[in-house]
Design a protein around this motif. Structure first.
Motif, short mmCIF file in Angstrom:
data_model
loop_
_atom_site.label_atom_id
_atom_site.label_comp_id
_atom_site.label_asym_id
_atom_site.label_seq_id
_atom_site.Cartn_x
_atom_site.Cartn_y
_atom_site.Cartn_z
N ALA A 229 34.17 49.51 37.32
CA ALA A 229 33.28 48.87 36.30
C ALA A 229 32.11 49.74 35.90
O ALA A 229 31.38 50.27 36.84
CB ALA A 229 32.62 47.62 36.79
N GLU A 230 31.88 49.86 34.44
CA GLU A 230 30.45 50.39 34.28
C GLU A 230 29.37 49.58 34.49
O GLU A 230 29.36 48.37 33.94
CB GLU A 230 30.53 50.81 32.85
N GLU A 231 28.48 50.06 35.35
CA GLU A 231 27.30 48.90 35.72
C GLU A 231 26.50 48.85 34.81
O GLU A 231 25.56 49.90 34.35
CB GLU A 231 26.57 49.55 37.07
N VAL A 232 26.42 47.91 33.71
CA VAL A 232 25.68 47.81 32.51
C VAL A 232 24.44 47.19 32.81
O VAL A 232 23.53 47.10 32.26
CB VAL A 232 26.21 46.99 31.48
N ASN A 233 24.05 46.82 34.00
CA ASN A 233 22.87 46.41 34.58
C ASN A 233 22.78 46.54 36.09
O ASN A 233 23.95 47.24 36.80
CB ASN A 233 23.08 44.58 34.42
N ILE A 234 21.79 46.39 36.83
CA ILE A 234 21.63 46.71 38.13
C ILE A 234 21.93 45.58 39.05
O ILE A 234 21.77 45.81 40.33
CB ILE A 234 19.84 46.99 38.54
N ARG A 235 22.45 44.48 38.90
CA ARG A 235 22.74 43.59 39.58
C ARG A 235 24.21 43.78 40.30
O ARG A 235 25.06 44.52 39.60
CB ARG A 235 23.23 42.27 38.84
N SER A 236 24.62 43.32 41.39
CA SER A 236 25.85 43.83 42.05
C SER A 236 26.92 42.99 41.37
O SER A 236 28.11 43.42 41.38
CB SER A 236 25.86 43.39 43.67
N GLU A 237 26.74 41.80 40.77
CA GLU A 237 27.73 41.14 40.07
C GLU A 237 28.01 41.85 38.50
O GLU A 237 27.47 41.17 37.66
CB GLU A 237 27.46 39.72 39.94
N SER A 238 28.76 42.63 38.64
CA SER A 238 28.82 43.66 37.44
C SER A 238 29.59 42.71 36.38
O SER A 238 30.79 42.14 36.58
CB SER A 238 29.72 44.82 37.44
N MET A 239 29.31 42.34 35.21
CA MET A 239 30.06 41.83 34.09
C MET A 239 31.09 42.43 33.84
O MET A 239 32.26 41.56 33.73
CB MET A 239 29.00 41.68 33.02
N SER A 240 31.42 43.57 33.65
CA SER A 240 32.64 44.31 33.26
C SER A 240 33.72 44.49 34.46
O SER A 240 34.79 44.34 34.36
CB SER A 240 32.57 45.72 32.84
N SER A 241 33.11 44.53 35.82
CA SER A 241 33.93 44.26 36.89
C SER A 241 34.75 42.94 36.86
O SER A 241 35.79 42.95 37.14
CB SER A 241 33.27 44.26 38.22
N LEU A 242 34.16 41.72 36.44
CA LEU A 242 34.66 40.62 36.37
C LEU A 242 35.74 40.60 35.49
O LEU A 242 37.12 40.11 35.69
CB LEU A 242 33.55 39.59 35.94
N ILE A 243 35.45 41.28 34.25
CA ILE A 243 36.59 41.31 33.31
C ILE A 243 37.90 42.28 33.76
O ILE A 243 39.05 41.64 33.68
CB ILE A 243 36.09 41.86 32.02
N ALA A 244 37.52 43.19 34.64
CA ALA A 244 38.75 43.88 35.23
C ALA A 244 39.33 43.46 36.19
O ALA A 244 40.66 43.49 36.20
CB ALA A 244 38.18 45.48 35.76
N GLN A 245 38.82 42.52 36.99
CA GLN A 245 39.26 41.80 38.16
C GLN A 245 40.24 40.93 37.40
O GLN A 245 41.27 40.28 37.74
CB GLN A 245 38.45 41.14 39.19
N ILE A 246 39.80 40.08 36.50
CA ILE A 246 40.75 39.12 35.71
C ILE A 246 42.05 39.75 34.99
O ILE A 246 43.17 39.09 35.38
CB ILE A 246 40.01 38.32 34.61
N ALA A 247 41.68 41.06 34.60
CA ALA A 247 42.88 41.63 34.11
C ALA A 247 43.84 41.94 35.22
O ALA A 247 45.18 42.09 35.00
CB ALA A 247 42.63 43.09 33.41
N ILE A 248 43.45 42.20 36.57
CA ILE A 248 44.15 42.59 37.77
C ILE A 248 44.99 41.31 37.79
O ILE A 248 46.20 41.40 38.15
CB ILE A 248 43.46 43.22 38.81
N VAL A 249 44.35 40.11 37.91
CA VAL A 249 44.97 38.94 38.21
C VAL A 249 46.22 38.70 37.11
O VAL A 249 47.28 38.18 37.37
CB VAL A 249 44.21 37.96 38.21
N ASP A 250 45.83 38.97 35.83
CA ASP A 250 46.57 38.63 34.69
C ASP A 250 47.97 39.44 35.05
O ASP A 250 49.14 39.12 34.57
CB ASP A 250 46.19 39.09 33.37
N SER A 251 47.88 40.72 35.51
CA SER A 251 48.76 41.76 35.72
C SER A 251 49.66 41.21 36.78
O SER A 251 51.22 41.37 36.65
CB SER A 251 48.51 43.32 36.05
N LEU A 252 49.18 40.81 37.84
CA LEU A 252 50.07 40.31 38.94
C LEU A 252 50.99 39.05 38.42
O LEU A 252 52.12 38.87 38.65
CB LEU A 252 49.16 39.88 40.29
N PHE A 253 50.17 38.25 37.74
CA PHE A 253 50.73 36.89 37.20
C PHE A 253 52.21 37.19 36.64
O PHE A 253 53.19 36.88 36.39
CB PHE A 253 49.91 36.22 36.44
N THR A 254 51.63 38.39 35.51
CA THR A 254 52.83 38.70 34.57
C THR A 254 53.84 39.38 35.38
O THR A 254 55.20 39.27 34.95
CB THR A 254 52.25 39.69 33.62
#
Length: 280
Positions: A229-254
């Motif tokens: 994830a590109e850290e677009v903010n200084i929080r540990s909960e990266s917004m873009s990381s969340l999207i990437a992780q959901i895509a990982i889940v989507d891939s496993l499901f598929t």
């Protein structure tokens, strides 16, 4: 809007080792000075060869050092504020584009990082498991719930609960014939690690989804699906990381759905009919 060299380096920084990590650190620590250096000057400053610089540039997604250098020169220096990549002069359109660009960058970097064998191993284990336990606390519980919601559409037996104490209770009932999916952006959440340690003590294979492949969670895991994830903010909960992780889940499901074919389609159809009937 194309992604800047600075952004691309930040997005994969935690995954870099050796000379690549050394080059990335120097560039991020010297954002102003780096813009005017030639490839030879950069190599001399870091203490590596120009060939090493060239390989690094291609690894972060540029065809040549010139293209990479122009990207750095045209990118505003990021200020250490809450929204990192967002410049005070950015208008609404630029802000939205940067957020979407961060998400696109996270997806591109993630799919290129995870090796085919890792997908194969994770899919095989999930298909063979008697029960799949899905674990995630805090922000990661969003991804865990999404995984549970999707896997319910397959013939697999899955369990997930958002409450930490209930998740601990889940581990008590699991055996070494089961598989655990453990999700944590940082890979160092205390509660998540407690769950992972209990699972490991019972010889339960762990599929970790985390943005930090060198984290404690990754060390406990049997297989790690790393989200970049590109850290677009200084929080540990990266917004873009969340999207990437959901895509990982989507891939496993598929992958599972395609492998099970008609069995999955049958459950999907029955689920759709049940939901539609409830709306009448």
């Amino acid at each position: 809007m194309s992604q800047s060299g600075f952004a691309r380096i930040r997005s994969i920084f935690e995954h870099l080792t050796g000379s690549d990590s050394k080059i990335a650190t120097f560039i991020l620590d010297n954002p102003a000075e780096i813009r005017s250096l030639t490839i030879q000057e950069l190599a001399n400053a870091i203490g590596v060869s120009t060939a090493t610089i060239s390989r690094f540039v291609k690894r972060v997604g540029f065809t040549s050092f010139r293209e990479f250098s122009l990207s750095l020169a045209s990118s505003p220096i990021v200020q250490n504020n809450f929204f990192g990549e967002i410049d005070p002069t950015d208008d609404q359109t630029n802000i939205v584009h940067k957020v979407f660009s961060g998400a696109e960058n996270a997806l591109d970097a993630t799919v290129n990082l995870i090796k085919p064998q890792t997908w194969s191993t994770a899919t095989k284990w999930l298909l063979e498991a008697e029960t799949i336990g899905i674990f995630g606390v805090g922000g990661s519980s969003i991804v865990a719930l999404d995984a549970y919601h999707k896997f319910l559409r397959t013939p697999l037996h899955v369990e997930q609960h958002p409450d930490y104490d209930v998740q601990l209770m889940q581990t008590v009932h699991m055996t070494d014939k089961d598989i655990a999916i453990v999700i944590s952006h940082s890979g160092r959440n205390h509660n998540t690690l407690n769950i992972a340690r209990r699972l490991k003590e019972k010889n339960i294979k762990i599929i970790a989804i985390t943005a930090y492949p060198k984290s404690e969670l990754a060390k406990l895991a049997s297989v790690t699906l790393a989200s970049v994830a590109e850290e677009v903010n200084i929080r540990s909960e990266s917004m873009s990381s969340l999207i990437a992780q959901i895509a990982i889940v989507d891939s496993l499901f598929t992958l599972i759905g395609v492998h099970l074919g008609d069995k999955t389609q049958s459950i999907v159809d029955k689920t759709r009919l049940t939901i539609e009937a409830s709306r009448e």
